[in-house]
Enzyme design. Structure first.
Site, PDB file in Angstrom:
ATOM      1  N   TYR A 271       0.807  -1.227   0.000  1.00 39.67           N
ATOM      2  CA  TYR A 271       0.000   0.000   0.000  1.00 39.67           C
ATOM      3  C   TYR A 271       0.835   1.269   0.000  1.00 39.67           C
ATOM      4  O   TYR A 271       1.838   1.355   0.704  1.00 39.67           O
ATOM      5  CB  TYR A 271      -0.886   0.050   1.252  1.00 39.67           C
ATOM      6  CG  TYR A 271      -1.803  -1.118   1.406  1.00 39.67           C
ATOM      7  CD1 TYR A 271      -3.047  -1.136   0.786  1.00 39.67           C
ATOM      8  CD2 TYR A 271      -1.435  -2.216   2.181  1.00 39.67           C
ATOM      9  CE1 TYR A 271      -3.899  -2.212   0.937  1.00 39.67           C
ATOM     10  CE2 TYR A 271      -2.276  -3.300   2.341  1.00 39.67           C
ATOM     11  CZ  TYR A 271      -3.507  -3.294   1.708  1.00 39.67           C
ATOM     12  OH  TYR A 271      -4.333  -4.357   1.852  1.00 39.67           O
ATOM     13  N   GLU A 290      14.509  -4.253  -5.163  1.00 39.13           N
ATOM     14  CA  GLU A 290      15.159  -4.385  -3.849  1.00 39.13           C
ATOM     15  C   GLU A 290      16.608  -4.802  -4.096  1.00 39.13           C
ATOM     16  O   GLU A 290      16.891  -5.956  -4.401  1.00 39.13           O
ATOM     17  CB  GLU A 290      14.414  -5.412  -2.979  1.00 39.13           C
ATOM     18  CG  GLU A 290      13.015  -4.967  -2.569  1.00 39.13           C
ATOM     19  CD  GLU A 290      13.011  -3.872  -1.483  1.00 39.13           C
ATOM     20  OE1 GLU A 290      14.087  -3.527  -0.967  1.00 39.13           O
ATOM     21  OE2 GLU A 290      11.909  -3.377  -1.170  1.00 39.13           O
TER      22      GLU A 290
HETATM   23 ZN   LIG Z   1      12.799   0.879   0.972  1.00 35.86          ZN
END
Ligand SMILES: [Zn+2]
Length: 321
Positions: A271, A290
């Protein structure tokens, strides 16, 4: 051997005019000094400011490529304070792009003059400038919000685990995508106000950093965005199960270039993030990468191997958009 001294590595070009110092951890001044050096060395690099942080720091952007090309893409680093390695990655990319373009080189079979004339890459290397400084150096004793910050940090003056901006808002939960739903979840987690991580703010884009980036995106209308976070070696490309028709195809290509795995966001990660907002608002591909693996903040020694993982993606992704 030092990365810049490795003649066998394609990225090890002697960018004599603006070498990137990989031995100094990044902070706001190191970033600004490096951008100054690049600007002085490469007249085709265009630099500007998307807005100003709460502590009054200018949030810089860099434009690589001609002003009007077929498509714009946007790269963003350091939404989260502990993830400053992402700023180093983007700065090294800027330097390498400029040096390669100046020398008319090919990188991953891409002709740099072709890339320059056909795609415009905007880079915001450090969105959360205040947060990075706080995480690196702690709170300035003269700072007007010092007591409030320490209180938001559970009474501690150790800000080494701080992710938010200096109002205690987690910038990657402050976008207008699933904001109301996230508020319920946030309260279930016992988060009722500013703190080191996961507080979404009073309302969407309440923070100058997110408001500035949203306004910048509306102006440049990117065909694709890539946001760098750390860590996990993962690529997220959906929001609430939604994505765009081309996203999965591009995500697969990015995964194959980096060796990172494709993932679906879970729990609080689903979210209010930039990727969620961009998919909802622009209905165009958006990726959260990431970077690296380990415990945040990733150590400086990880910079070189992580940059090598992401380098092909950073040069090639604009042509996939
Ligand atoms: Zn982050």
């Amino acid at each position: 051997m030092d990365y810049n001294e490795r003649p066998d590595f394609e990225g090890g070009i002697q960018c004599d005019t603006a070498p990137f110092d990989m031995k100094t951890p990044i902070d706001y001044k190191v970033m600004m000094d490096y951008l100054d050096a690049c600007e002085a060395s490469y007249p085709f690099l265009v630099r500007g400011v998307i807005g100003t942080t709460i502590a009054g720091r200018s949030i810089p952007f860099v434009r690589l490529g001609a002003e009007k090309t077929m498509k714009n893409v946007l790269y963003v680093g350091s939404h989260h304070a502990m993830e400053w390695i992402t700023t180093s990655i983007l700065l090294r990319f800027i330097g390498e792009y400029c040096c390669s373009y100046k020398l008319c080189r090919r990188i991953y079979s891409i002709s740099m003059p072709f890339l320059f004339n056909n795609r415009t890459i905007y880079v915001v290397p450090m969105l959360n400038c205040d947060g990075v400084e706080l995480q690196r150096y702690g709170v300035d004793p003269d700072f007007i919000m010092k007591d409030r910050l320490i209180s938001m940090n559970g009474g501690s003056e150790d800000f080494s685990n701080w992710q938010a901006n200096i109002r205690g808002v987690d910038l990657n939960h402050n976008y207008n995508a699933g904001f109301t739903e996230y508020k319920l979840l946030e309260r279930e987690l016992g988060i009722f106000g500013g703190g080191p991580t996961k507080y979404s703010g009073e309302y969407p884009e309440s923070e100058p950093e997110t408001a500035a980036l949203v306004s910048f995106m509306r102006q440049i209308e990117p065909s694709m965005i890539i946001t760098l976070h750390s860590q996990g070696e993962e690529i997220f490309y959906t929001s609430g199960g939604e994505t765009t028709p081309r996203s999965r195809q591009i995500a697969k290509a990015l995964a194959s270039m980096s060796g990172y795995k494709l993932s679906e966001p879970e729990g609080t990660a689903a979210y209010g993030g930039l990727t969620d907002w961009f998919i909802k608002e622009f209905k165009r591909p958006s990726f959260t990468i990431e970077c690296g693996r380990g415990t945040n903040p990733l150590p400086l020694k990880d910079f070189f191997p992580v940059y090598v993982q992401l380098r092909e993606m950073l040069f090639t992704a604009p042509l996939l958009s």
